[in-house]
Enzyme design. Structure first.
Site, PDB file in Angstrom:
ATOM      1  N   SER A 169       0.832  -1.201   0.000  1.00  0.00           N
ATOM      2  CA  SER A 169       0.000   0.000   0.000  1.00  0.00           C
ATOM      3  C   SER A 169       0.870   1.256   0.000  1.00  0.00           C
ATOM      4  O   SER A 169       1.651   1.451  -0.920  1.00  0.00           O
ATOM      5  CB  SER A 169      -0.955  -0.050   1.198  1.00  0.00           C
ATOM      6  OG  SER A 169      -1.977   0.885   1.088  1.00  0.00           O
TER       7      SER A 169
ATOM      8  N   ASP B  80      -9.135  -7.003  -3.211  1.00  0.00           N
ATOM      9  CA  ASP B  80      -8.582  -5.772  -2.634  1.00  0.00           C
ATOM     10  C   ASP B  80      -9.611  -4.649  -2.720  1.00  0.00           C
ATOM     11  O   ASP B  80     -10.102  -4.326  -3.807  1.00  0.00           O
ATOM     12  CB  ASP B  80      -7.313  -5.377  -3.394  1.00  0.00           C
ATOM     13  CG  ASP B  80      -6.490  -4.319  -2.682  1.00  0.00           C
ATOM     14  OD1 ASP B  80      -7.083  -3.377  -2.128  1.00  0.00           O
ATOM     15  OD2 ASP B  80      -5.262  -4.441  -2.687  1.00  0.00           O
TER      16      ASP B  80
ATOM     17  N   HIS C  99      -6.886  -6.392   0.941  1.00  0.00           N
ATOM     18  CA  HIS C  99      -5.788  -5.428   0.942  1.00  0.00           C
ATOM     19  C   HIS C  99      -4.819  -5.797   2.057  1.00  0.00           C
ATOM     20  O   HIS C  99      -5.032  -5.448   3.220  1.00  0.00           O
ATOM     21  CB  HIS C  99      -6.352  -4.022   1.152  1.00  0.00           C
ATOM     22  CG  HIS C  99      -5.353  -2.929   0.966  1.00  0.00           C
ATOM     23  ND1 HIS C  99      -4.844  -2.578  -0.264  1.00  0.00           N
ATOM     24  CD2 HIS C  99      -4.765  -2.093   1.864  1.00  0.00           C
ATOM     25  CE1 HIS C  99      -3.992  -1.571  -0.131  1.00  0.00           C
ATOM     26  NE2 HIS C  99      -3.931  -1.263   1.158  1.00  0.00           N
TER      27      HIS C  99
END
Length: 347
Positions: A59, A146, A180
């Site tokens: 991320s 995600d 995620h």
């Protein structure tokens, strides 16, 4: 005169809109504070192989890993990126980061523009010569579930690297039903979740898969590892933008002075020690592989801030909260991590 094209063309983090956008961005990239532990110390001097330095991140840490890779491609031999978009995607603007570089994106970020900007920055010597990427290896991952990074954003990251790295040296993983986070064999939340600590129990060893691509065949992971040690990041931080301490895994053979490779891992938003304790640095799966394969693992830690620069979720800077040069060698956070590497091995 030095080129300074990295300027905020879409808004300022100092304004009200910027503050609100920072909060929204942190929420998108998504915690509870962790208790303090032993007092940190300086990094040890080790025998680091200069040809064996690699990076990875998830991320905001994925964006940071790509920034470090481009800034120092003469040093870094490979990168593993989880759930992130292309280098300089936000172009210094929080609003653009929200609209084009996360799950809100309804089209790909402008890859050609970003490739051209990278070439301009390299020509201006703000990042390393991009020819240094040609013999690197790149491993890219986005889970099919995600909820933070849209597929077009991940596609743009792949397209960006394809402009500099031969196709056969890029591995792209896009079939694991992960949310995620970093997929693991058993640690973390259910596979499809996008929740703290952003480790997803998917029966998929992502740390081993990316290491095998970056380094080639590896010995089987160790069943036990040497203890993590903390270190004082303030010794290397140029502008008090990082947490007080980071973490380091040093395999036993490396501690004895044998030559070892180095892998730097950048956590995501709400994934540093302030939010999830040591869950990420202990359970992401890196350390068992490192122990068996002579790989030192450096886990630098970003710092949350409720004032300026506003960074309430402890994200790495990929939109410019630390300054306009955040994606170049002059970026404060990139300078700090580079100083850590020098302290470890004099590279």
């Amino acid at each position: 005169m030095r080129r300074t094209p990295m300027r905020n063309r879409g808004g300022s983090a100092c304004g009200v809109l910027g503050k609100l956008a920072a909060v929204l961005l942190a929420a998108i990239l998504g915690g509870q504070p962790a208790p303090a532990g032993a007092a940190p110390e300086a990094l040890p001097r080790l025998a680091i192989d200069p040809a064996g330095v690699s990076v990875s991140g998830i991320s905001s840490g994925g964006y940071m890993a790509t920034q470090f890779h481009l800034a120092h491609s003469s040093l870094v031999s490979g990168a593993g990126i989880f759930a992130a978009g292309p280098w300089f995607c936000a172009r210094g603007a929080l609003q653009r980061a929200l609209e084009e570089c996360t799950e809100n994106a309804d089209s790909r970020p402008p890859t050609a523009e970003l490739v051209a900007e990278a070439r301009r920055q390299a020509a201006a010597r703000q990042i390393d010569d991009l020819r240094g990427l040609a013999d690197d290896r790149v491993w890219l991952f986005r889970g099919t579930r995600d909820q933070r990074i849209a597929r077009p954003v991940a596609d743009s990251l792949a397209d960006f690297y394809a402009a500099f790295v031969p196709a056969e040296r890029i591995a792209r993983i896009g079939t694991v039903p992960a949310g995620h986070g970093v997929p693991t064999l058993r640690s973390g939340v259910p596979c499809g979740s996008s929740d703290p600590p952003f480790l997803n129990a998917c029966n998929y060893d992502a740390a081993g898969a990316l290491r095998a691509h970056l380094y080639g065949p590896l010995a089987k992971p160790a069943s036990t590892t040497t203890a993590l040690r903390s270190f004082d990041q303030r010794l290397y931080d140029v502008d008090d933008g990082l947490a007080e301490r980071g973490w380091l895994h040093v395999p036993a053979v490396c501690a004895r002075g044998e030559r070892c490779r180095l892998h730097i891992v950048f956590h995501g938003c709400r994934q540093g020690e302030e939010f999830v304790g040591r869950a990420f640095v202990e359970d992401a799966g890196y350390n068992r592989w490192a122990e068996a394969n002579r790989i030192v693992v450096l886990y630098p830690q970003a710092r949350r801030s409720l004032l300026l620069p506003l960074n309430p979720q402890g994200c790495w800077d990929w939109w410019g909260y630390s300054g306009k040069d955040y994606a170049t060698r002059d970026g404060q956070q990139l300078q700090a991590v580079r100083a850590m590497i020098r302290a470890l091995g004099g590279l």
